[in-house]
Each structure stands twice: as C-alpha cells, then as structure tokens.
Design an enzyme around this catalytic site. Structure first.
Site, PDB file in Angstrom:
ATOM      1  N   CYS A   1       4.136  96.488 -45.755  1.00  0.00           N
ATOM      2  CA  CYS A   1       2.859  97.045 -45.306  1.00  0.00           C
ATOM      3  C   CYS A   1       2.542  96.573 -43.879  1.00  0.00           C
ATOM      4  O   CYS A   1       3.204  97.011 -42.958  1.00  0.00           O
ATOM      5  CB  CYS A   1       1.751  96.751 -46.309  1.00  0.00           C
ATOM      6  SG  CYS A   1       0.443  97.978 -46.199  1.00  0.00           S
TER       7      CYS A   1
ATOM      8  N   HIS B   1       3.925  98.877 -51.162  1.00  0.00           N
ATOM      9  CA  HIS B   1       4.086  97.519 -51.710  1.00  0.00           C
ATOM     10  C   HIS B   1       5.042  97.532 -52.898  1.00  0.00           C
ATOM     11  O   HIS B   1       4.596  97.702 -54.041  1.00  0.00           O
ATOM     12  CB  HIS B   1       2.733  96.977 -52.181  1.00  0.00           C
ATOM     13  CG  HIS B   1       1.759  96.713 -51.079  1.00  0.00           C
ATOM     14  ND1 HIS B   1       1.580  95.467 -50.542  1.00  0.00           N
ATOM     15  CD2 HIS B   1       0.924  97.543 -50.413  1.00  0.00           C
ATOM     16  CE1 HIS B   1       0.648  95.526 -49.595  1.00  0.00           C
ATOM     17  NE2 HIS B   1       0.239  96.783 -49.491  1.00  0.00           N
TER      18      HIS B   1
ATOM     19  N   GLU C   1       6.380  95.126 -54.282  1.00  0.00           N
ATOM     20  CA  GLU C   1       6.196  93.928 -55.126  1.00  0.00           C
ATOM     21  C   GLU C   1       5.355  94.209 -56.367  1.00  0.00           C
ATOM     22  O   GLU C   1       5.471  93.500 -57.360  1.00  0.00           O
ATOM     23  CB  GLU C   1       5.587  92.772 -54.311  1.00  0.00           C
ATOM     24  CG  GLU C   1       4.126  92.918 -53.904  1.00  0.00           C
ATOM     25  CD  GLU C   1       3.912  93.669 -52.606  1.00  0.00           C
ATOM     26  OE1 GLU C   1       4.794  94.452 -52.205  1.00  0.00           O
ATOM     27  OE2 GLU C   1       2.836  93.495 -51.983  1.00  0.00           O
TER      28      GLU C   1
END
Ligand code: GLN
Length: 537
Positions: free
Chosen positions: A384, A511, A513
C-alpha cells in the site's frame, strides 16, 4: 440432532491483553474441525463507530474484511485460524450500537418512548449478538468475544445483554471466562484470588461462567484447579489452563488436549464425535517445529509496536514456516533512515517489507530504503503506502523527476505520480470512506506476480487507501523498467508494480496480509520469502 444455533460468549477478567482473541479463534477452529459451521464476532466497548479512525498506537492494526469493514485486529486471528471470511457483521462497537438506536429515535421509530440503556441499547446488542441482520446464515455456533475487562463501566451493557441471552437461550448459550493467575515470586506461589474476584464480579452481574480458561506463565497443579473449580462453581474439567506457548498456533492443540471443545459440546448438548479434521493443522505444527533456521526480515515502518503490523508479521511467520525457515522480524524505524545510514540500517536483512501507513512522517526514509534495496537487489515487498513509496523512488531516481511525490505528502508537487483517486476528491468525512475491501486484479501473463499466484488470470485482494498510481505516468514507468503487472479491470487502477530486473521487487496497492491464513499462506508472501531464502543462501 439439535440444529439450533448455539452461542458462546467469551469474556475476560483481571487484566486486559490475555489473548481472548486467540482463545476465541482456537475454539472456532476446534468446533470447525468437528464438522460444525461457525462464525466469530467481536464486540468492542469503545465509542468509535469502527477502529478505522484509530491510531495504530491505540489498538494495533486495523484489519479489513472482504466486504470493506475496518475492524479490530482480532478478526485477523479469526480468519487466519479458521479460514472463514468475516464481514461487517462480525465487528461491532458501542458507537455503532448507539448510532443505530439514535438514528432510529430520530426517525420516530420508538413512538414517543424514553430511550434508555436498558432495554433499548441492550436489545440492540442482543439483536446483533444473535446476528439478526444475517437471517439466511446457517450457523451451528456463533462465538462472541467481548473486548475489555469485566468490571469496566463501558462493558456493562454487553454483560447485561449476555445475562439476558443466557436466560433466554438456556443450554444453547455458554460463557467462557478468561482470567489471569499471577505468580508471586516472593511467595513462590501462583495466586488464584484475582480469578475468584473476577468470577464473583461476573456472578454479581448475573452471569455464571460455564468454563474458565486460566492464563498462566507457569503450570498450575490439579489441586489449584480444584480450588478454582469449587470456589467458582465450575466443573473441574471446565477449568482449562492456558500456559504461555512458543507459538499461538499451538493453543488450539492445548485446548483440544484439555477438552475445551468437548466441554462446550457437552454443555450445549451436541455430540462430541470422534472425527476431528485437524490433520493439516498438525502437519503445519510439524513444519513449524522443523523450521529452525533463522532468516532476518526488516520491516521499514513508523509504528514501533508489535500489533501495528500484526497481519504482516503473521503472514511473514507463516510464509517462513512453509519455506522451512523461522522469520526473525526487525522493526526499522523509517524516520531514522538517512542516505548516510541506510546501508547500516538494512545490514544483514535477507528481505525488506516497506510498510503501509498514512501521512508524511517517515515517508522519506521509506523512499531511501526502497532506493537502496532496488539498487542492491535485496528482495523488497512494498504494501500500500510501501508500494507508493517504491513508485515515488523510481520517479525520482530513474524517470528523472526529483520532486516526484504523492499528493498526500505534497499537494503541490508538479509530478504527482501518486494522486488522490477521482471518487475521493469530494469526500470530507474520514470514517469508512476510503477505497475499502476486495476488488479484482487482473494479472499480466509472464510477470513474477502472475507466476507467484500460480498463473491465475485474476485475483481478489483487499484495499484500504485514498491515493493511487497516476496513470498519466504509466508509459514512462513501463519504458524505464517498472511494470504495472496487476490492474483493476474495470477502473484501470494499477494494483501491482514490479521491477523485473531485480530478483524480487514488488509493490501492491492492496493488502495481501489480510488474506494469509495458517493453512493457506498468501502466494505473494510465499514467493517473497522464497526469494529471501535464495538471497540468504
Ligand atoms: N496513505 C495511503 C493512501 O491512502 C496508503 C494507505 C495504506 O497504506 N493503507 O492511499
């Protein structure tokens, strides 16, 4: 078999940070492994509508669901452990409860009644605990974790809602209460008194816990467990120990061995059965034990706090285990990175993550780090804001625009290679107004990202940003060696950039993650870790 939905309420006493989220996720995992359909939700007693506007120093990272809700980081544990997708209905705050009730009052829905905490606020809490907004769901278990500690003024309405629901639902509701048993060094003794007090407090609110989970740093013998059981009116086999573990992923197994899931099933009148789908979890733990060789990964960011980049840390740990290494993560404060010290700051790192974030602070250090890793061919993953910093660095040092910047950091820059998104320009409210949640991303064949994603044409990834890659510069980047290999097919927004001349230099506007789970580590983290291992060797 009884098909009525069962409700498990997880509360905590004595102190905060006991790991209620991990216990909730572990219970979810175990019930799922027994073939039950579960969801896990978190109720937070603060007034913010959602944690999206909170500084990470307050409650750690903000986790984003597929449907674009900004939520508490515990939802990340729920998803990593169980693989389920949570939604906006899984994260509720006092602020949201009050807002719903007040909006209703303004519409005149209460027909002139006086609006009170009991019953109006508690009724709204109960409605959400029962997931009345999701009538089509078929769940065997709804696990509700209540944030905060028993006795806090602000969590009282939640406790009252639980009390009423337990009365209403009978054996279809269970309370699991988590407490802390400290060790007094001078007395060389474990102390159960705080637990007794905390249970008394709960009983004072009309809630008798069914199961106690005692967090301890040392082993508690059976006589102590017996003492807790008899003082707290809880069955002996419902006093469960939760000692510190080398890894949070061991917790479900410890709970299983002590029969926590079986106790819940017994209490709710469901068969325990003997088929337990935990094989892949055990295999994962086996891999974790085996992965002892350390690899050093640097996290270049501005929040010096474990929880601020929780999902990134877990994604790296998981990808490490699957690559047979133990990821040692080093926080590197980007505010302290300068041209003169960058080599020293990043020394010994097999790979670097350039972290997400907001605002100017620490961004110049991220740009310096991005330049260093690009020109020294160190595997680099920008996420990001991290991706945006890679893009700015490339503009300044390769495209030849020394004043290039993001309009977030410098609204007057003549080379706004990162710019505010068109639909964001008119937005003035801060909460919940970013580009949030999952969007498709089409991958360019032959790119490193495409290979990492096992040659999928298109993937769905979660977003949380206001600024974007400025397409006016796209051709210049492509010509000079930074490729835009992932693009949103509808909006034509650049989602992934990579520099193919480096061994692994990739930035994602989204993102990844948030979608890495224990049994399915994210493909980009896997590929990144593989490159780091290769670099280390
Ligand atoms: N501040 C940047 C934006 O809003 C990046 C956000 C982030 O890293 N999550 O676009």
């Amino acid at each position: 078999m009884d098909t009525q939905t069962k409700y498990i309420f997880i509360t905590g006493g004595v102190v905060s940070s006991l790991g209620k989220g991990i216990i909730s996720a572990s219970i979810g995992k175990l019930l799922q492994a027994r073939g039950y359909n579960v969801t896990i939700q978190k109720f937070d007693p603060y007034i913010n509508i959602d944690p999206g506007t909170l500084n990470p120093y307050e409650h750690g990272e903000c986790y984003v669901t597929m449907d674009g809700m900004e939520t508490d980081l515990d939802l990340g544990h729920y998803e990593r452990f169980t693989g389920i997708h949570t939604t906006r209905h899984n994260s509720i705050t006092t602020g949201r409860i009050y807002k719903t009730v007040i909006d209703r009052e303004r519409r005149g829905d209460y027909l002139g009644k006086t609006i009170q905490v009991v019953p109006h606020i508690t009724d709204e809490i109960k409605r959400r605990m029962l997931r009345s907004d999701e009538p089509d769901e078929h769940l065997d278990f709804v696990i509700t974790e209540v944030g905060g500690t028993i006795g806090d003024i602000e969590s009282a309405p939640f406790m009252e809602a639980i009390r009423q629901l337990r009365w209403q639902l009978g054996h279809n509701a269970v309370n699991v209460h988590l407490t802390y048993v400290p060790y007094l060094k001078a007395a060389e003794e474990m102390k159960t008194k705080p637990t007794q007090h905390s249970v008394k407090e709960l009983q004072g609110m009309g809630i008798q816990p069914d199961i106690l989970v005692l967090r301890t740093e040392r082993h508690l013998d059976d006589s102590m467990r017996m003492k807790v059981a008899s003082f707290c009116n809880v069955d002996l086999d419902c006093v469960i120990l939760c000692e510190d573990m080398p890894s949070i992923y061991e917790v479900p197994v410890s709970m299983l061995t002590q029969g926590l899931d079986a106790a819940i099933l017994r209490k709710t009148g469901l068969p325990v059965g003997d088929t337990l789908a935990m094989q892949s979890w055990f295999e994962f733990l086996e891999m974790q034990h085996h992965a002892t060789r350390e690899i050093h990964i640097g996290l270049v960011g501005k929040y010096d706090l474990q929880d601020a980049y929780k999902s990134i840390r877990e994604s790296l740990n998981l990808a490490g285990i699957y690559n047979d290494v133990r990821a040692k993560l080093h926080f590197i404060n980007s505010e302290q990175i300068t041209r003169d010290n960058v080599a020293k700051q990043l020394q010994g790192m097999a790979g670097i993550i350039i972290c997400p974030g907001f605002g100017q602070r620490g961004t110049e250090g991220k740009i310096i780090a991005a330049e260093y890793t690009r020109t020294h061919d160190i595997p680099t993953f920008g996420i990001c804001l991290g991706m945006q910093m890679m893009v700015i660095e490339f503009a300044r040092n390769v495209l030849g625009y020394p004043d290039a910047n993001s309009s977030e950091m410098d609204p007057t820059t003549p080379h706004n290679v990162i710019d505010i998104m068109e639909e964001q320009k008119t937005i003035t409210e801060k909460g919940g107004t970013m580009r949030l949640g999952a969007y498709p991303c089409a991958l360019r064949e032959g790119s490193r990202s495409y290979e990492a994603y096992c040659r999928q044409q298109s993937v769905m990834e979660r977003h949380r940003h206001r600024y974007e890659f400025n397409n006016a510069y796209r051709d210049a980047y492509e010509q000079q060696g930074m490729q835009c290999v992932g693009v949103n097919p509808k909006a034509d927004l650049v989602e992934i950039v990579e520099v193919p001349s480096c061994r692994w230099y990739i930035g994602t506007q989204f993102h990844p993650e948030y979608s890495s789970t224990v049994l399915h580590p994210h493909p980009l983290f896997m590929s990144f870790m593989k490159a780091c291992v290769a670099k280390m060797d």
